[in-house]
Design an enzyme around this catalytic site. Structure first.
Site, PDB file in Angstrom:
ATOM      1  N   ASP A  57      31.200  48.611  32.388  1.00 23.07           N
ATOM      2  CA  ASP A  57      32.327  49.521  32.194  1.00 23.07           C
ATOM      3  C   ASP A  57      33.251  49.512  33.405  1.00 23.07           C
ATOM      4  O   ASP A  57      32.780  49.415  34.545  1.00 23.07           O
ATOM      5  CB  ASP A  57      31.791  50.940  31.954  1.00 23.07           C
ATOM      6  CG  ASP A  57      32.848  51.879  31.399  1.00 23.07           C
ATOM      7  OD1 ASP A  57      33.884  51.395  30.915  1.00 23.07           O
ATOM      8  OD2 ASP A  57      32.634  53.100  31.460  1.00 23.07           O
ATOM      9  N   HIS A 113      39.714  42.391  32.466  1.00 23.86           N
ATOM     10  CA  HIS A 113      38.739  41.711  31.624  1.00 23.86           C
ATOM     11  C   HIS A 113      38.424  40.315  32.162  1.00 23.86           C
ATOM     12  O   HIS A 113      37.269  39.876  32.136  1.00 23.86           O
ATOM     13  CB  HIS A 113      39.254  41.604  30.191  1.00 23.86           C
ATOM     14  CG  HIS A 113      39.363  42.922  29.494  1.00 23.86           C
ATOM     15  ND1 HIS A 113      38.339  43.859  29.497  1.00 23.86           N
ATOM     16  CD2 HIS A 113      40.372  43.473  28.757  1.00 23.86           C
ATOM     17  CE1 HIS A 113      38.709  44.921  28.800  1.00 23.86           C
ATOM     18  NE2 HIS A 113      39.937  44.711  28.355  1.00 23.86           N
ATOM     19  N   LEU A 124      15.067  32.700  30.928  1.00 27.19           N
ATOM     20  CA  LEU A 124      15.849  33.932  30.856  1.00 27.19           C
ATOM     21  C   LEU A 124      16.493  34.009  29.479  1.00 27.19           C
ATOM     22  O   LEU A 124      17.080  33.035  29.012  1.00 27.19           O
ATOM     23  CB  LEU A 124      16.944  33.939  31.936  1.00 27.19           C
ATOM     24  CG  LEU A 124      18.009  35.040  31.836  1.00 27.19           C
ATOM     25  CD1 LEU A 124      17.382  36.415  32.028  1.00 27.19           C
ATOM     26  CD2 LEU A 124      19.134  34.803  32.847  1.00 27.19           C
TER      27      LEU A 124
END
Length: 237
Positions: free
Chosen positions: A15, A32, A126
């Site tokens: 965020d 962004h 991962l």
């Protein structure tokens, strides 16, 4: 850290991209763009820190309410990131998984997601789960619909429905519940994220905006997590 009972699962609500840009007098797209660069680095950091599972909240089902220009930008950026990072994931034993509805996404992005999932399906070191076009309530609704169809078509009985059955009907199977949820930008809410999965997840909130999140911040969150005594509903002195 290899996959098994003790593989750590970290989920992140990323965020603050818009606020980061606004504070600098930049367009939201710049926030962004910077945030996506941090996504790339955070995946590398998770790999080096021995994290087993990393879930990243990139685009919520509510984000469609944003301007068309911003939504289109985010869709194209996601395509670009997947295309550019796919060789890295293949070469570093990283498995990519998508959590969310593929319906409604641009066809090129859907195809890229399916391709990335297929080409990395045997990787183990991962697991990176990208929550894109994702909503926690939406996920539970879709799981219930899936189970109801099974009952109607006599593939299972209503009395057989338990927590495992619901978990298996969620967007991503075979992933343990998150151990740690990190939220950047200081907001104290879940924002419709992993509502089923986080019943015993530890929360860590930082005021740092996502574009400023660094490996040292990741490590700080992990150190704080390691100090916690997880009770899972039990009582301990």
């Amino acid at each position: 850290m290899r996959h098994g009972q003790h593989s750590l699962h970290v989920a992140i609500i990323m965020d603050g991209n818009g606020r980061w840009a606004a504070r600098r007098g930049l367009a939201r797209s710049e926030g962004h763009r910077r945030g996506m660069a941090v996504v790339r680095q955070t995946i590398k950091d998770a790999l080096s820190l021995g994290i087993g599972y990393l879930t990243l909240y990139a685009f919520s089902s509510e984000n469609w309410k944003r301007s068309e220009t911003e939504v289109v930008f985010l869709m194209r950026m996601c395509e670009t990131i997947l295309a550019e990072e796919l060789p890295f994931m293949i070469n570093n034993d990283i498995r990519f998984l998508h959590a969310g509805r593929k319906e409604g996404l641009p066809e090129t992005l859907r195809d890229m997601i399916v391709r990335a999932e297929d080409l990395t399906k045997n990787n183990k070191k991962l697991w990176v789960i990208l929550a894109f076009n994702y909503g926690g309530r939406q996920e539970i609704v879709d799981a219930v619909r899936h189970i109801v169809v099974d009952i109607v078509e006599a593939r299972r009985r209503a009395e057989d429905i338990d927590e495992k059955a619901i978990a298996d009907a969620l967007y991503v199977r075979g992933v343990p519940d998150p151990d740690l949820l990190i939220r950047t930008s200081g907001e104290m809410r879940l924002s419709n994220f992993l509502l089923w999965q986080i019943c015993y997840t530890e929360f860590y909130v930082t005021n740092i905006l996502w574009p400023d999140f660094r490996k040292r911040d990741f490590e700080r969150a992990l150190r704080e997590f390691q100090k916690r005594q997880r009770r899972f509903g039990g009582v301990h002195d």
